[in-house]
Write a protein that holds these residues in place. Sequence first.
Motif, PDB file in Angstrom:
ATOM      1  N   UNK A 170       0.841  -1.197   0.000  1.00  0.00           N
ATOM      2  CA  UNK A 170       0.000   0.000   0.000  1.00  0.00           C
ATOM      3  C   UNK A 170       0.879   1.251   0.000  1.00  0.00           C
ATOM      4  N   UNK A 171       1.928   1.252   0.814  1.00  0.00           N
ATOM      5  CA  UNK A 171       2.857   2.391   0.829  1.00  0.00           C
ATOM      6  C   UNK A 171       3.521   2.542  -0.540  1.00  0.00           C
ATOM      7  N   UNK A 198       3.949   5.366  -5.918  1.00  0.00           N
ATOM      8  CA  UNK A 198       3.793   5.309  -7.382  1.00  0.00           C
ATOM      9  C   UNK A 198       2.720   6.294  -7.834  1.00  0.00           C
ATOM     10  N   UNK A 199       1.606   6.354  -7.126  1.00  0.00           N
ATOM     11  CA  UNK A 199       0.531   7.293  -7.470  1.00  0.00           C
ATOM     12  C   UNK A 199       1.016   8.737  -7.387  1.00  0.00           C
ATOM     13  N   UNK A 200       1.795   9.034  -6.357  1.00  0.00           N
ATOM     14  CA  UNK A 200       2.324  10.391  -6.223  1.00  0.00           C
ATOM     15  C   UNK A 200       3.263  10.729  -7.387  1.00  0.00           C
ATOM     16  N   UNK A 258       2.352  13.486 -14.636  1.00  0.00           N
ATOM     17  CA  UNK A 258       1.227  13.919 -15.459  1.00  0.00           C
ATOM     18  C   UNK A 258       1.082  15.438 -15.456  1.00  0.00           C
ATOM     19  N   UNK A 259       1.349  16.054 -14.309  1.00  0.00           N
ATOM     20  CA  UNK A 259       1.313  17.518 -14.267  1.00  0.00           C
ATOM     21  C   UNK A 259       2.396  18.105 -15.171  1.00  0.00           C
ATOM     22  N   UNK A 260       3.570  17.491 -15.168  1.00  0.00           N
ATOM     23  CA  UNK A 260       4.648  17.972 -16.036  1.00  0.00           C
ATOM     24  C   UNK A 260       4.269  17.802 -17.505  1.00  0.00           C
TER      25      UNK A 260
END
Length: 112
Positions: free
Chosen positions: A64-65, A70-72, A78-80
Amino acid sequence: MFTTGQIWAFFVVLIGLILTILNIIEKIILLKARAKEPQDKVESRLVALETWKSEVNQRLDKDEEHFDKIDEGNKVTQQALLALMDAALSDDGSKGELKSARKDLYEYLSKK
């Protein structure tokens, strides 16, 4: 009184009675052990399953950690990418959004 043959017969009968009683006691003990055997098997399986469950829970917590990290990372990447597409599509060529995305990406990568 009793004859020697009668004494020997009584002695043999007495030994036979003692052996029969001991045999009955042994059978009772054996039946108790057999009756308890399924319960012992179930208890050992239960202990094994509880151990396995705790190991699986520990691994799931670690995973989970890992997935959160990975999500972060995906969010920053994606923002970049969005900033790059906005800059490529914009007519004025503003680089402020690109600089902000680059800063966020550097910040994320430096935390790793």
